[in-house]
Design an enzyme around this catalytic site. Structure first.
Site, PDB file in Angstrom:
ATOM      1  N   PRO A   1      33.502 -30.012 -17.609  1.00  0.00           N
ATOM      2  CA  PRO A   1      34.516 -31.016 -17.269  1.00  0.00           C
ATOM      3  C   PRO A   1      33.835 -32.351 -16.980  1.00  0.00           C
ATOM      4  CG  PRO A   1      34.739 -29.044 -15.902  1.00  0.00           C
ATOM      5  CD  PRO A   1      33.429 -28.947 -16.603  1.00  0.00           C
TER       6      PRO A   1
ATOM      7  N   ARG B   1      34.031 -31.930  -3.349  1.00  0.00           N
ATOM      8  CA  ARG B   1      34.268 -32.129  -1.905  1.00  0.00           C
ATOM      9  C   ARG B   1      33.924 -33.569  -1.507  1.00  0.00           C
ATOM     10  NH1 ARG B   1      34.917 -28.055   1.553  1.00  0.00           N
ATOM     11  NH2 ARG B   1      33.732 -29.132   3.172  1.00  0.00           N
TER      12      ARG B   1
ATOM     13  N   TYR C   1      22.738 -41.622   5.507  1.00  0.00           N
ATOM     14  CA  TYR C   1      22.546 -41.996   4.111  1.00  0.00           C
ATOM     15  C   TYR C   1      21.189 -42.680   3.985  1.00  0.00           C
ATOM     16  CZ  TYR C   1      24.875 -43.048  -0.369  1.00  0.00           C
ATOM     17  OH  TYR C   1      25.278 -43.078  -1.674  1.00  0.00           O
TER      18      TYR C   1
ATOM     19  N   GLY D   1      36.192 -23.867 -13.494  1.00  0.00           N
ATOM     20  CA  GLY D   1      37.362 -24.212 -14.294  1.00  0.00           C
ATOM     21  C   GLY D   1      37.547 -25.713 -14.333  1.00  0.00           C
TER      22      GLY D   1
END
Lengths: 622, 622
Positions: B207, B290, B551, B345
């Site tokens: 995908p 997520r 980060y 999927g």
């Protein structure tokens, strides 16, 4: 230093991590020195209520009913004067007369004090099949030192939850398949040994926390020939550490809600997780069933509270290896555990978020002219994201029911005030007593913010015709939380059976679902020949951004019916069909258990649908 | 009436539900009348930027770089005067000179404007292996009407995300295994057909949403001999319905962030989900990885936003059959889907929560004397649960970096003001410019509440030595969000390579992890012979109850090194080890992808540990 895991894997990981961190130290470190994770030194001891202040003894039947809800020393009954009374000393309502209850029961159910359907007072041991013991398992179990029992009473106690059919059967002295053995692990390592032995000897394990399941999750399969062992977690119930820097606490999964909060309170903290079952339900049970608590608006539901979970499975111990607050490292395995309802393993330890205890609490209540206005108000409160810690809206029938549970007031003055309020609400403000509804509220937090928040909510309520009705009504509503469950036993003494069930549903379906489900229950009962119209009522107990939780009560007088439980289940099934048809889920928080097995079906196209999840499959989803 | 699902299963379910609801109608209903769910009539059309206002054309290379970040018409460069400039017209910074950037790069990396390492300007088609086409698959695909291509440029575009090594290779004109075919489904039903055909003909599907993966998730396995098909979802990008009653909206998964927000804004709503990649990343990609957004403190992360997901798998379509806001019906299958990162999927449709657009927004900034005080302040803000929509704390290096990115000011007066501020902060207040840190803030909501909230946060900041530093600095910090990613391409033109990576970590480990990881990076580079000290910096970008998201940026000048990417990866690996050793997770939001495969290992005890999850197993977790 707290160890998040025990077991050999961490023996490799801990030294490696310490070596890495040691690389930053100013002075050299002897990296050849052996580093080992500290073994969990929590002692298994004989825990009882007196010495530890913990609530759950091994032989629970010493303080709890074997065939009904809650503590043995507490029940509703009609005293010699024919008045309803709540016995015992544990609750605010204890020792009080409830003057209006008898009349309410007679009016609602057509009960007759002369017609009793009392329970079998004691378990007949001969009704209990002898245990199927797996000798090899028991032999090895002995060498672990884990306490166990195959006493009939211990086994029966753990053979059931609190679905109607389960309690009805016990009251009739009927006992089906029960666990063959009960074990009481003292800590995670005990559970590891038990699970290893069970795998080795092909023994079934059923984890047992509070035993408060209302989804038939604890029912033993009748046809099960293997030895069934109930893993009672009540003795592994310690708080292992409290981390004030990160506001987390790490507990053994057998701890029950009332102990957890009480112990945390001693340090000035709380989890704030307060399911109605919290006197008895356990942390492991909450995790396994995706529990929800009354004050989830502040503290979150169990999935919001859990930081770390340890579960023992046949494949070994499953746990994350860090306590990051939120991760993207593949699917969240906590969500394989939460909702597994005891089918995948035994939850042994959990890290939860804790909060400082609230500075201030304030109850409240609002009277609405009708249920529709009340729902519209709750929806607007949700839209503005200003819900209090708790906000619940009961329908008119529950308002009257709540009224019937008012304890006898000692002072004439209080009575007079009650009368005044009633006059004000009905005559002066024009509320119809057969339509009005009440919302109960609880605010918590910083005092100044609470008062601001309160104003905002009452202002919204006023837009929907709501009238503030005082703190007392709110407080009483919440006080009844823990005593309501005792009422079913009283009902069952007088041919009344009942059950609660709940759902979650989008906002625009709330009114439909409330109206349609209640109407369906009434129609089904009528069609089935129930004499008196059933008690069919609901309340909106939780608000979310995209919908609400609706809680139904359904009860009726079964006197004269031949198979009341079967009939009850047919009506309940119809009610659940109605819920699904109206866009509701199978459950908001009770769980699917085995009671929802009927909704696992293979559909024409080969799709399997269960509990709101569809899969196209050639085989049934396992 | 909106249909939540299409497909034959619902054909049985919808009539049944309507019959049940019809039972409540006053007048009789013809229950024999055929009821069918409305087929999804969304037309697949030729979507392009002009006609639909959608951002992503089929041939993305028409507007986006094939070997770098973002739009082709936008880049950093040094103009003829040797000044740094940001070209194009799309961003606030576009068309502006950035006077200090050149000097900052020279000082930080030792870059030399004479020494360039420019990218291959265009793809050499002969560098791309001919496609491995599964003829049977292609034949059946043709009859579906789904557009497809095996053009080299289309295939290469979808063969990569934005990890350093991926872009570095493209800049060198190197192309490895790429998809053999690209397909552009127009709607859910197209995806169902594609997946069916892939199963039938043993074709791999990958995908492809926004292509912004930074976890190597899009890399094709070099040794894969089956035909690889890239399923590009960009053309299935419609908002199918907006539900104002429940504040939800239902979208096709190919919609990208900027389009979703812009289209919802037209109706006065937003999702508020604003990942830094939102110009290009897709809804399906957020669900699969997520994702986390800048304003999650108000709107939540993707797991808080999602109400319903539809995913097409080889076993069929997976979806829940209701839209209840929260359920307990077994493990939450959304959490099998979220984090599956394209391995299980194709996500086709999603229902998300929406909110009314905020009435009011206000930026802000706070200067702290040092990083420790800043972190302590953020921790206290989290403890009081009063975080603004966004609060981020950058370290001193990033503060200086941000300074270097200031566009040329047009007015002497503004310049004078800047100088004044600097004087005030450093000389008057005594902040050391080599220690100070800045937090940027964004408040949103009701204006009155925002101002109250702002006061509360600044009061807390003051307790930690923080000084309010104005809205401008805050706004500029956020404005740089979308342009920062373009900087790497400029760096790579001058022998500078860099990467960002992130983690989530408990509060009490934040300072350690920041200090230790940055120090480790510097030490590793030194040990490996990197000439100039690397740029090693961090910021705290999100706060949670139990921890924070940190980060990191890491970049260095590789001129003179023989295998810079390999060396970079070694340093990055060491940095990740350091993160794990200090209690951080593998990722807060980027995902595990294939870049974290190194942390899937079989440990001595037979336990497999991956991405923070432990299993004891004899076989590797799959």
């Amino acid at each position: 230093m707290a160890s998040n895991s025990s077991g050999s894997g961490s023996q490799g990981r801990a030294p490696q991590r310490l070596r890495i961190i040691a690389g930053h130290l100013q002075r050299p470190v002897d990296v050849d020195a052996t580093v080992s994770a500290a073994e969990c030194k929590a002692q298994g001891g004989e825990a009882d209520v007196a010495s530890d202040g913990k609530s759950v003894p091994k032989r629970r039947q010493e303080i709890m009913k074997w065939n009904g809800w809650g503590y043995s020393d507490t029940k509703f009954l009609f005293n010699k004067k024919g008045q309803a009374e709540f016995t015992g000393k544990r609750y605010k309502l204890s020792g009080m007369i409830i003057p209006a209850l008898k009349e309410w029961m007679e009016g609602t159910f057509g009960t007759n004090m002369q017609h009793k359907s009392l329970a079998t007072p004691a378990l007949t041991r001969t009704a209990v099949q002898p245990p199927t013991l797996n000798e090899a398992f028991v032999e090895e179990l002995k060498s672990t030192g884990v306490p166990f029992s195959h006493d009939a009473e211990d086994r029966v106690f753990r053979a059931h939850g609190h679905c109607l059919h389960e309690i009805f059967a016990l009251r009739e002295g009927k006992v089906g398949r029960v666990p063959d053995l009960v074990v009481w692990p003292n800590c995670h390592n005990d559970v590891v040994k038990i699970v290893e032995l069970a795998c080795k000897h092909n023994v079934c394990l059923i984890p047992y926390g509070g035993g408060t399941s209302v989804s038939s999750a604890l029912e033993c399969p009748q046809e099960e020939t293997r030895s069934i062992v109930s893993v009672d977690t009540s003795q592994m119930n310690r708080i292992l550490w409290i981390d004030e820097k990160n506001l987390t606490a790490h507990m053994e999964a057998g701890i029950v809600g009332q102990d957890l909060e009480r112990l945390l309170n001693e340090s000035g903290y709380c989890t704030g997780h307060e399911p109605d079952s919290m006197e008895f339900s356990s942390l492991g049970g909450w995790v396994a069933t995706r529990a929800s608590g009354m004050k989830k608006n502040i503290y979150g539901n169990i999935e919001d509270l859990v930081i770390h979970v340890k579960m023992v499975t046949p494949q070994g111990v499953v746990e994350k290896s860090c306590q990051g607050p939120r991760m993207s490292t593949g699917p969240d395995i906590h969500h394989f555990i939460m909702g597994s309802e005891g089918t995948l393993g035994v939850v042994t330890e959990v890290t939860m978020k804790i909060r400082p205890m609230p500075e201030y609490q304030k109850y409240g209540s609002v009277v609405f002219p009708n249920f529709e206005q009340g729902v519209a108000c709750l929806r607007e409160v949700a839209r503005q994201r200003c819900a209090p810690a708790s906000i619940r809206l009961m329908d008119n029938e529950q308002f009257k029911f709540g009224h019937a549970l008012k304890p006898q007031v000692s002072s004439m003055f209080t009575s007079f005030l009650e009368g005044l309020k009633k006059f004000y609400i009905t005559k002066f403000k024009g509320f119809d007593p057969d339509c009005l509804c009440v919302a109960t509220l609880l605010f918590e937090g910083n005092r100044e913010k609470v008062l601001q928040h309160e104003k905002q909510v009452y202002d919204i309520a006023a837009k929907f015709g709501g009238l503030a009705a005082g703190e007392d009504n709110g407080q009483r509503g919440y006080m009844l939380t823990f005593v309501i469950a005792y009422l079913r036993d009283l009902g069952m003494d007088y041919y009344v059976i009942g059950e609660s069930f709940e759902t979650s549903v989008p906002w625009d379906r709330v009114l439909d679902i409330c109206r349609n489900v209640k109407a369906r229950i009434i129609r089904e009962c009528k069609d089935k020949g129930v004499q008196f119209q059933p008690f069919s009522t609901c309340r909106v107990t939780q608000t979310y951004d995209a919908g609400a939780c609706v809680y139904f009560y359904f009860a009726f007088n079964y006197r004269g019916l031949s198979d009341p439980v079967h009939m009850f289940e047919e009506v309940e099934h119809a009610a659940r069909e109605e819920i699904l048809a109206n866009g509701g889920s199978l459950s908001h928080h009770h769980g699917a258990g085995q009671c929802c097995a009927a909704w696992a079906e293979v559909m024409e196209s080969g799709r399997v649908e269960r509990c709101g999840t569809s899969y196209s499959a050639d085989t049934t989803m396992c």
